[in-house]
Design a protein around this motif. Sequence first.
Motif, PDB file in Angstrom:
ATOM      1  N   ALA A 197      -4.360  -3.489   3.107  1.00 50.08           N
ATOM      2  CA  ALA A 197      -5.155  -2.266   3.015  1.00 50.08           C
ATOM      3  C   ALA A 197      -5.143  -1.750   1.577  1.00 50.08           C
ATOM      4  CB  ALA A 197      -4.602  -1.209   3.965  1.00 50.08           C
ATOM      5  N   ARG A 198      -6.327  -1.462   1.074  1.00 52.27           N
ATOM      6  CA  ARG A 198      -6.488  -0.839  -0.241  1.00 52.27           C
ATOM      7  C   ARG A 198      -7.436   0.352  -0.073  1.00 52.27           C
ATOM      8  NH1 ARG A 198      -6.452  -6.469  -1.444  1.00 52.27           N
ATOM      9  NH2 ARG A 198      -4.686  -7.038  -2.783  1.00 52.27           N
ATOM     10  N   PRO A 199      -6.972   1.416   0.601  1.00 52.26           N
ATOM     11  CA  PRO A 199      -7.858   2.563   0.863  1.00 52.26           C
ATOM     12  C   PRO A 199      -8.248   3.268  -0.429  1.00 52.26           C
ATOM     13  CG  PRO A 199      -5.590   3.119   1.390  1.00 52.26           C
ATOM     14  CD  PRO A 199      -5.597   1.650   1.072  1.00 52.26           C
ATOM     15  N   PHE A 200      -9.444   3.794  -0.435  1.00 54.38           N
ATOM     16  CA  PHE A 200      -9.930   4.519  -1.617  1.00 54.38           C
ATOM     17  C   PHE A 200     -10.787   5.726  -1.249  1.00 54.38           C
ATOM     18  CE2 PHE A 200     -12.754   1.077  -0.476  1.00 54.38           C
ATOM     19  CZ  PHE A 200     -13.995   1.685  -0.412  1.00 54.38           C
ATOM     20  N   LEU A 201     -11.250   5.783   0.006  1.00 58.38           N
ATOM     21  CA  LEU A 201     -12.177   6.832   0.425  1.00 58.38           C
ATOM     22  C   LEU A 201     -11.545   7.677   1.526  1.00 58.38           C
ATOM     23  CD1 LEU A 201     -15.076   7.961   0.166  1.00 58.38           C
ATOM     24  CD2 LEU A 201     -15.774   6.289   1.886  1.00 58.38           C
ATOM     25  N   GLU A 202     -11.534   8.985   1.327  1.00 56.72           N
ATOM     26  CA  GLU A 202     -10.922   9.878   2.307  1.00 56.72           C
ATOM     27  C   GLU A 202     -11.539  11.273   2.177  1.00 56.72           C
ATOM     28  OE1 GLU A 202      -6.480   9.951   3.434  1.00 56.72           O
ATOM     29  OE2 GLU A 202      -6.693  11.583   1.991  1.00 56.72           O
ATOM     30  N   ILE A 203     -11.704  11.938   3.310  1.00 56.01           N
ATOM     31  CA  ILE A 203     -12.176  13.320   3.306  1.00 56.01           C
ATOM     32  C   ILE A 203     -10.984  14.240   3.054  1.00 56.01           C
ATOM     33  CG2 ILE A 203     -13.087  15.187   4.724  1.00 56.01           C
ATOM     34  CD1 ILE A 203     -15.253  13.390   3.911  1.00 56.01           C
ATOM     35  N   ASP A 204     -11.074  15.050   2.016  1.00 55.64           N
ATOM     36  CA  ASP A 204     -10.035  16.019   1.694  1.00 55.64           C
ATOM     37  C   ASP A 204     -10.210  17.243   2.604  1.00 55.64           C
ATOM     38  OD1 ASP A 204      -8.575  18.176   0.523  1.00 55.64           O
ATOM     39  OD2 ASP A 204      -8.493  17.074  -1.366  1.00 55.64           O
ATOM     40  N   LYS A 205      -9.277  17.447   3.529  1.00 52.77           N
ATOM     41  CA  LYS A 205      -9.416  18.527   4.508  1.00 52.77           C
ATOM     42  C   LYS A 205      -9.456  19.907   3.858  1.00 52.77           C
ATOM     43  CE  LYS A 205      -7.419  15.998   8.387  1.00 52.77           C
ATOM     44  NZ  LYS A 205      -6.426  15.993   9.480  1.00 52.77           N
ATOM     45  N   GLN A 206      -8.702  20.073   2.776  1.00 52.16           N
ATOM     46  CA  GLN A 206      -8.724  21.371   2.112  1.00 52.16           C
ATOM     47  C   GLN A 206     -10.093  21.660   1.510  1.00 52.16           C
ATOM     48  OE1 GLN A 206      -6.244  23.732   2.219  1.00 52.16           O
ATOM     49  NE2 GLN A 206      -7.939  24.954   1.404  1.00 52.16           N
ATOM     50  N   ARG A 207     -10.743  20.621   1.003  1.00 55.56           N
ATOM     51  CA  ARG A 207     -12.085  20.813   0.476  1.00 55.56           C
ATOM     52  C   ARG A 207     -13.071  21.153   1.585  1.00 55.56           C
ATOM     53  NH1 ARG A 207     -12.822  16.076  -4.124  1.00 55.56           N
ATOM     54  NH2 ARG A 207     -11.649  17.133  -5.768  1.00 55.56           N
ATOM     55  N   VAL A 208     -12.866  20.565   2.749  1.00 56.15           N
ATOM     56  CA  VAL A 208     -13.710  20.907   3.894  1.00 56.15           C
ATOM     57  C   VAL A 208     -13.559  22.388   4.223  1.00 56.15           C
ATOM     58  CG1 VAL A 208     -14.133  20.522   6.348  1.00 56.15           C
ATOM     59  CG2 VAL A 208     -13.641  18.582   4.859  1.00 56.15           C
ATOM     60  N   LEU A 209     -12.308  22.864   4.259  1.00 55.97           N
ATOM     61  CA  LEU A 209     -12.053  24.278   4.573  1.00 55.97           C
ATOM     62  C   LEU A 209     -12.645  25.184   3.497  1.00 55.97           C
ATOM     63  CD1 LEU A 209      -8.361  24.058   5.853  1.00 55.97           C
ATOM     64  CD2 LEU A 209     -10.455  24.233   7.208  1.00 55.97           C
ATOM     65  N   ASN A 210     -12.509  24.773   2.223  1.00 54.63           N
ATOM     66  CA  ASN A 210     -13.071  25.577   1.139  1.00 54.63           C
ATOM     67  C   ASN A 210     -14.594  25.638   1.230  1.00 54.63           C
ATOM     68  OD1 ASN A 210     -10.483  25.919   0.158  1.00 54.63           O
ATOM     69  ND2 ASN A 210     -10.671  24.364  -1.435  1.00 54.63           N
ATOM     70  N   ALA A 211     -15.212  24.493   1.518  1.00 52.41           N
ATOM     71  CA  ALA A 211     -16.665  24.453   1.641  1.00 52.41           C
ATOM     72  C   ALA A 211     -17.132  25.248   2.848  1.00 52.41           C
ATOM     73  CB  ALA A 211     -17.140  22.999   1.751  1.00 52.41           C
ATOM     74  N   LEU A 212     -16.346  25.201   3.929  1.00 50.03           N
ATOM     75  CA  LEU A 212     -16.683  25.973   5.126  1.00 50.03           C
ATOM     76  C   LEU A 212     -16.610  27.458   4.835  1.00 50.03           C
ATOM     77  CD1 LEU A 212     -17.266  26.295   8.133  1.00 50.03           C
ATOM     78  CD2 LEU A 212     -14.824  25.943   8.585  1.00 50.03           C
ATOM     79  N   ALA A 213     -15.555  27.880   4.148  1.00 48.21           N
ATOM     80  CA  ALA A 213     -15.417  29.300   3.805  1.00 48.21           C
ATOM     81  C   ALA A 213     -16.567  29.757   2.915  1.00 48.21           C
ATOM     82  CB  ALA A 213     -14.080  29.534   3.098  1.00 48.21           C
ATOM     83  N   ALA A 214     -16.954  28.895   1.949  1.00 48.16           N
ATOM     84  CA  ALA A 214     -18.046  29.264   1.052  1.00 48.16           C
ATOM     85  C   ALA A 214     -19.367  29.368   1.817  1.00 48.16           C
ATOM     86  CB  ALA A 214     -18.184  28.210  -0.059  1.00 48.16           C
ATOM     87  N   GLU A 215     -19.560  28.480   2.784  1.00 43.13           N
ATOM     88  CA  GLU A 215     -20.807  28.510   3.566  1.00 43.13           C
ATOM     89  C   GLU A 215     -20.840  29.722   4.484  1.00 43.13           C
ATOM     90  OE1 GLU A 215     -24.440  27.460   3.964  1.00 43.13           O
ATOM     91  OE2 GLU A 215     -23.143  26.108   2.828  1.00 43.13           O
ATOM     92  N   LEU A 216     -19.697  30.094   5.059  1.00 41.79           N
ATOM     93  CA  LEU A 216     -19.639  31.258   5.941  1.00 41.79           C
ATOM     94  C   LEU A 216     -19.881  32.549   5.157  1.00 41.79           C
ATOM     95  CD1 LEU A 216     -16.580  30.293   8.184  1.00 41.79           C
ATOM     96  CD2 LEU A 216     -18.981  30.451   8.908  1.00 41.79           C
ATOM     97  N   ASN A 217     -19.486  32.550   3.894  1.00 40.54           N
ATOM     98  CA  ASN A 217     -19.647  33.743   3.066  1.00 40.54           C
ATOM     99  C   ASN A 217     -21.021  33.800   2.391  1.00 40.54           C
ATOM    100  OD1 ASN A 217     -17.062  34.741   3.567  1.00 40.54           O
ATOM    101  ND2 ASN A 217     -16.170  33.509   1.932  1.00 40.54           N
ATOM    102  N   ARG A 218     -21.787  32.700   2.521  1.00 39.93           N
ATOM    103  CA  ARG A 218     -23.109  32.673   1.904  1.00 39.93           C
ATOM    104  C   ARG A 218     -24.057  33.587   2.674  1.00 39.93           C
ATOM    105  NH1 ARG A 218     -25.592  28.551  -1.113  1.00 39.93           N
ATOM    106  NH2 ARG A 218     -23.865  27.144  -0.582  1.00 39.93           N
ATOM    107  N   ARG A 219     -24.829  34.343   1.985  1.00 41.80           N
ATOM    108  CA  ARG A 219     -25.775  35.228   2.652  1.00 41.80           C
ATOM    109  C   ARG A 219     -26.892  34.421   3.289  1.00 41.80           C
ATOM    110  NH1 ARG A 219     -26.794  40.628  -1.037  1.00 41.80           N
ATOM    111  NH2 ARG A 219     -24.640  41.367  -1.018  1.00 41.80           N
ATOM    112  N   GLY A 220     -27.366  34.908   4.422  1.00 41.31           N
ATOM    113  CA  GLY A 220     -28.474  34.259   5.111  1.00 41.31           C
ATOM    114  C   GLY A 220     -28.030  33.056   5.892  1.00 41.31           C
TER     115      GLY A 220
END
Length: 220
Positions: A197-220
């Motif tokens: 195994a030589r993994p290189f691709l992964e979803i960063d969960k903290q970035r998901v949470l940060n992006a979710l918070a930013a989207e929830l705070n976005r107007r409209g």
Amino acid sequence: MIHFDLKGAVSVADRLKLAMLPPDRRRRLLNTVMRQAVDDAKANLKAQRGPDGKPWPKRKKGRKKMLGKLGKSLVSHANADEGTAEWKNKLAGQTAFKHQYGLPEIYTKAKARRRSNSAKEAADQNGPATRHQARLLKQLGYSITVGKRVKRTRQPGIAWIRKNLSFEQAGQTLKMLIAEKRNQRRGKSSWEIQVPARPFLEIDKQRVLNALAAELNRRG
């Protein structure tokens, strides 16, 4: 092709927040996350490391970097619930998937020949095969498939091998032919090559949470 489910990257409570967002905003969120994941993956490929920062297993022979070209054609797509990392070249995508998860590969004589034929069709960026490699390939019975309507095999000469195979491609083909000969002596018609195994691709969960918070705070 590698898929990522957005819901699998967050807690149950955050899934409820996701459900509050309309599909176009979930898609925008996942697009942001996937672009960041692809950028990180390209950096990992270049640095020869996993998402955790640990270096990959080394080659058994040689010091040449692994998977160095995979990042060039890596792109991402997303819908409201799922993100996809894929490669324009199908063979590159299969190679990436195999190394990401460390999957074994079963080889037969026919598959080894097809792989060597595919290798010689790839772009040569590593310099030609050496004369020594070409001689060994001929000694091991290296053959190619020719003909458009009626398929047949033939054994190319040293000049053809050096012109059509790179140093790396010739090396990989030699490994497969040597393994084939070894297993023929043992009475096997197929053999397994374990890919670490030589993994290189992964979803960063903290970035998901940060992006979710930013989207929830976005107007409209």
